[in-house]
Design an enzyme around this catalytic site. Structure first.
Site, PDB file in Angstrom:
ATOM      1  N   GLU A  94       0.885  -1.147   0.096  1.00 11.86           N
ATOM      2  CA  GLU A  94       0.079   0.028   0.018  1.00 11.86           C
ATOM      3  C   GLU A  94       0.897   1.306   0.090  1.00 11.86           C
ATOM      4  O   GLU A  94       1.931   1.242   0.823  1.00 11.86           O
ATOM      5  CB  GLU A  94      -0.664  -0.095   1.398  1.00 11.86           C
ATOM      6  CG  GLU A  94      -2.021  -0.981   1.243  1.00 11.86           C
ATOM      7  CD  GLU A  94      -3.070  -0.758   2.412  1.00 11.86           C
ATOM      8  OE1 GLU A  94      -4.053  -1.564   2.285  1.00 11.86           O
ATOM      9  OE2 GLU A  94      -2.539  -0.312   3.205  1.00 11.86           O
TER      10      GLU A  94
ATOM     11  N   CYS B 267       4.001   8.264   1.087  1.00 11.02           N
ATOM     12  CA  CYS B 267       4.368   7.293   2.123  1.00 11.02           C
ATOM     13  C   CYS B 267       4.721   5.989   1.338  1.00 11.02           C
ATOM     14  O   CYS B 267       3.663   5.299   0.848  1.00 11.02           O
ATOM     15  CB  CYS B 267       3.372   7.078   3.178  1.00 11.02           C
ATOM     16  SG  CYS B 267       4.022   5.972   4.618  1.00 11.02           S
TER      17      CYS B 267
ATOM     18  N   CYS C  23       7.876  -7.301   7.316  1.00  9.05           N
ATOM     19  CA  CYS C  23       9.190  -6.851   8.230  1.00  9.05           C
ATOM     20  C   CYS C  23       9.531  -7.914   9.149  1.00  9.05           C
ATOM     21  O   CYS C  23       9.006  -8.704   9.602  1.00  9.05           O
ATOM     22  CB  CYS C  23       8.652  -5.892   9.165  1.00  9.05           C
ATOM     23  SG  CYS C  23      10.068  -4.932   9.857  1.00  9.05           S
TER      24      CYS C  23
ATOM     25  N   CYS D 109       7.921  -5.197  16.274  1.00 10.98           N
ATOM     26  CA  CYS D 109       7.529  -4.306  17.158  1.00 10.98           C
ATOM     27  C   CYS D 109       5.970  -4.607  17.621  1.00 10.98           C
ATOM     28  O   CYS D 109       5.097  -4.861  16.777  1.00 10.98           O
ATOM     29  CB  CYS D 109       7.506  -2.941  16.423  1.00 10.98           C
ATOM     30  SG  CYS D 109       9.148  -2.229  16.132  1.00 10.98           S
TER      31      CYS D 109
ATOM     32  N   CYS E  64       2.730  -2.618  16.077  1.00 11.57           N
ATOM     33  CA  CYS E  64       2.817  -2.570  14.717  1.00 11.57           C
ATOM     34  C   CYS E  64       2.090  -3.830  14.182  1.00 11.57           C
ATOM     35  O   CYS E  64       2.577  -5.033  14.317  1.00 11.57           O
ATOM     36  CB  CYS E  64       4.174  -2.323  14.218  1.00 11.57           C
ATOM     37  SG  CYS E  64       4.160  -2.194  12.553  1.00 11.57           S
TER      38      CYS E  64
ATOM     39  N   SER F 245      12.709   6.319   7.935  1.00  8.86           N
ATOM     40  CA  SER F 245      12.117   6.087   9.239  1.00  8.86           C
ATOM     41  C   SER F 245      12.843   5.005   9.531  1.00  8.86           C
ATOM     42  O   SER F 245      12.772   3.987   8.826  1.00  8.86           O
ATOM     43  CB  SER F 245      10.733   5.962   9.254  1.00  8.86           C
ATOM     44  OG  SER F 245      10.496   5.857  10.495  1.00  8.86           O
TER      45      SER F 245
ATOM     46  N   CYS G 241      -9.011  -0.019   5.493  1.00 11.58           N
ATOM     47  CA  CYS G 241      -7.937  -0.734   5.069  1.00 11.58           C
ATOM     48  C   CYS G 241      -8.034  -2.343   5.371  1.00 11.58           C
ATOM     49  O   CYS G 241      -7.754  -3.129   4.575  1.00 11.58           O
ATOM     50  CB  CYS G 241      -6.813  -0.454   6.070  1.00 11.58           C
ATOM     51  SG  CYS G 241      -5.393  -1.392   5.721  1.00 11.58           S
TER      52      CYS G 241
HETATM   53  N1  SAH Z   1       9.914   0.140   9.989  1.00 17.65           N
HETATM   54  C1  SAH Z   1      10.088   1.601  10.088  1.00 17.65           C
HETATM   55  C2  SAH Z   1       9.440   2.631   9.102  1.00 17.65           C
HETATM   56  C3  SAH Z   1       8.084   2.055   8.641  1.00 17.65           C
HETATM   57  S1  SAH Z   1       6.861   2.191  10.316  1.00 17.65           S
HETATM   58  C4  SAH Z   1      10.157   2.288  11.377  1.00 17.65           C
HETATM   59  O1  SAH Z   1       9.805   1.365  12.394  1.00 17.65           O
HETATM   60  O2  SAH Z   1      10.445   3.464  11.776  1.00 17.65           O
HETATM   61  C5  SAH Z   1       6.452   4.011  10.302  1.00 17.65           C
HETATM   62  C6  SAH Z   1       5.993   4.389  11.570  1.00 17.65           C
HETATM   63  O3  SAH Z   1       4.814   3.963  11.905  1.00 17.65           O
HETATM   64  C7  SAH Z   1       6.736   4.008  12.686  1.00 17.65           C
HETATM   65  O4  SAH Z   1       7.161   5.221  13.473  1.00 17.65           O
HETATM   66  C8  SAH Z   1       6.029   3.166  13.420  1.00 17.65           C
HETATM   67  O5  SAH Z   1       6.554   2.811  14.744  1.00 17.65           O
HETATM   68  C9  SAH Z   1       4.649   3.520  13.302  1.00 17.65           C
HETATM   69  N2  SAH Z   1       3.579   2.774  13.472  1.00 17.65           N
HETATM   70  C10 SAH Z   1       3.949   1.289  13.417  1.00 17.65           C
HETATM   71  N3  SAH Z   1       2.432   0.784  13.946  1.00 17.65           N
HETATM   72  C11 SAH Z   1       1.686   2.005  14.199  1.00 17.65           C
HETATM   73  C12 SAH Z   1       0.264   2.018  14.665  1.00 17.65           C
HETATM   74  N4  SAH Z   1      -0.360   0.986  14.969  1.00 17.65           N
HETATM   75  N5  SAH Z   1      -0.061   3.013  15.289  1.00 17.65           N
HETATM   76  C13 SAH Z   1       0.653   4.085  14.828  1.00 17.65           C
HETATM   77  N6  SAH Z   1       1.902   4.249  14.327  1.00 17.65           N
HETATM   78  C14 SAH Z   1       2.381   3.140  13.984  1.00 17.65           C
HETATM   79 FE1  SF4 Z   2       8.789  -3.176  11.368  1.00 22.81          FE
HETATM   80 FE2  SF4 Z   2       8.638  -2.244  13.802  1.00 22.81          FE
HETATM   81 FE3  SF4 Z   2       8.588  -0.567  11.768  1.00 22.81          FE
HETATM   82 FE4  SF4 Z   2       6.452  -2.306  12.169  1.00 22.81          FE
HETATM   83  S1  SF4 Z   2       7.401  -0.198  13.437  1.00 22.81           S
HETATM   84  S2  SF4 Z   2       7.556  -1.681  10.129  1.00 22.81           S
HETATM   85  S3  SF4 Z   2       7.600  -4.000  13.004  1.00 22.81           S
HETATM   86  S4  SF4 Z   2      10.446  -2.142  12.240  1.00 22.81           S
END
Ligand code: SAH
Ligand code: SF4
Length: 404
Positions: A116, A129, A136, A140, A143, A235, A377
């Site tokens: 997406e 974006c 991944c 986390c 996420c 990021s 989504c």
């Molecule tokens: N993997 C990279 C980039 C992709 S995630 C990273 O983690 O930085 C982009 C951003 O969205 C990150 O800051 C991540 O922590 C945040 N994110 C992930 N899941 C989320 C959620 N459910 N609600 C809000 N932000 C979220």
């Molecule tokens: Fe991967 Fe963590 Fe970024 Fe989600 S927030 S995309 S699990 S690195």
């Protein structure tokens, strides 16, 4: 928010011939070599193709009038200028657009990755974006992507193609027409519909370093897509050893997914912290090449109810970032089915944001954009693969404006 408009997806391209769209200069030279263009001519021919593919957005070799007919025919025999297919397109009431893009299969076993891509327009800019991986490897806990297995890295070509698709969809190449959008795409002297890119879709960009930096090279090439490096933000969840190399190789803006102010909690939220703890991460930020008050590092902080949202943590956040040219983005948590977390209450977010604001960090909370289509989504996901992207901005208006 309602009023979701379903846009017309693009027609499925026939992917019989490999596409030249998204390739680096070196890859284009190799493609030319493969159809018999002698090495001494390749540089000049790459320059021509580059202009047609990335500046003009050509989708047919016939358009390339300064390329000889013979070479055009040869190229058309072997290659295409096709883009990945947009299988679903949604337009939010606030102008946010979301496209589900299907990449052509890379081999017989690959079913074709789907990702997406989210476009967020504002009056003076438009931010795309994009994703760097399908799924991944990191986990986390807040996420949704982290609950999926890594399907694969995206190639530099697939990363670049996300911008090409966006420009097509927004009618942003010369001669294309803008979609009928009721003024939801920014216009004005020098403002392109896509002026900014954030690597905040799926995946950890620094675990796909070479493809991401090659893609940034194409995106920022002044003879083609011409994005400013200062308008591209990568990021990372904190892959410490790759932070300085990113600054050296790509020179883009950096965003750190911080989310916690002590190692114990960060170990739980962002398990990569066990490998690269806060001290190492913040040291890497202090040494990020090119960081300055005009080019600050963004710290993302997702607001999780009762987990990381206390006033004491807001004060600790400010203390941690002392001495780093930083801006802070507080992100309201975006819930997903099965998650153990909730978004902090609005008053709690405001209180947190006031503490950060009083310490000198401007405009820390971003209004969530395109919530209506993000909610939808889940519908997209059930029909396709498990996919999601986050529609958020990590760019601070004032800083960004002064950076250019
Ligand atoms: N993997 C990279 C980039 C992709 S995630 C990273 O983690 O930085 C982009 C951003 O969205 C990150 O800051 C991540 O922590 C945040 N994110 C992930 N899941 C989320 C959620 N459910 N609600 C809000 N932000 C979220
Ligand atoms: Fe991967 Fe963590 Fe970024 Fe989600 S927030 S995309 S699990 S690195």
């Amino acid at each position: 928010m309602t009023d979701i408009v379903l846009e017309t997806p693009t027609a499925a391209p026939v992917q019989a011939k490999p596409s030249l769209v998204g390739l680096t200069r070196a890859q284009l030279a190799a493609a030319l070599g493969a159809v018999g263009v002698p090495e001494r001519e390749q540089r000049m021919r790459v320059g021509q193709l580059w202009h047609w593919i990335y500046f003009q957005g050509a989708s047919s070799f016939d358009a390339m009038l300064n390329v000889s007919k013979v070479l055009r025919a040869k190229l058309a025999e072997t290659y295409s200028l096709s883009r990945p297919e947009v299988v679903a397109a949604q337009l939010s009431k606030d102008g946010t657009r979301k496209w589900l893009i299907r990449m052509p299969p890379v081999d017989a076993r690959d079913k074709g990755a789907e990702i997406e891509c989210v476009y967020i327009p504002e009056s003076d800019r438009g931010t795309l974006c994009i994703s760097s991986q399908v799924g991944c490897t990191l986990t986390c806990t807040f996420c949704h992507t982290g609950t999926q297995k890594l399907v694969r890295n995206l190639s530099a070509q697939e990363i670049v193609q996300q911008l090409v698709v966006a420009r097509d969809m927004l009618g942003d190449f010369p001669g294309q027409t803008r979609p009928d959008d009721d003024g939801l795409i920014p216009v004005g002297e020098g403002v392109r519909p896509v002026s900014n890119i954030v690597f905040m879709g799926m995946g950890e960009p620094l675990y796909n370093f070479d493809q991401v930096t090659d893609a940034i090279g194409v995106l920022t090439d002044g003879d083609g897509l011409s994005l400013s490096k200062r308008r591209i933000t990568v990021s990372t969840s904190g892959v410490v050893p790759q932070i300085e190399p990113l600054g050296d190789a790509a020179g883009t803006m950096l965003a750190i997914s911080l989310h916690a102010t002590n190692d114990e909690l960060r170990n739980k939220l962002v398990p990569l912290n066990k490998k690269y703890p806060l001290k190492d991460l913040l040291d890497a930020c202090r040494n990020y090449p090119g960081a300055s008050n005009a080019r600050r590092i963004t710290f993302e902080y997702v607001m999780l109810k009762g987990v990381n949202d206390s006033p004491a943590e807001a004060r600790q956040l400010v203390r941690l970032l002392k001495g780093i040219p930083a801006k802070i983005n507080l992100i309201p948590f975006n819930p997903w089915p099965g998650t153990q977390y909730e978004c902090s209450d609005w008053e709690t977010i405001e209180q947190f944001s006031d503490i950060v604001f009083n310490a000198g960090y401007a405009s820390p909370v971003r209004t969530p954009r395109g919530r209506d289509i993000l909610a939808a989504c889940g519908q997209l996901k059930s029909e396709t693969e498990k996919l999601r992207a986050r529609a958020r901005l990590a760019l601070d208006d004032e800083d960004q404006a002064s950076a250019d």
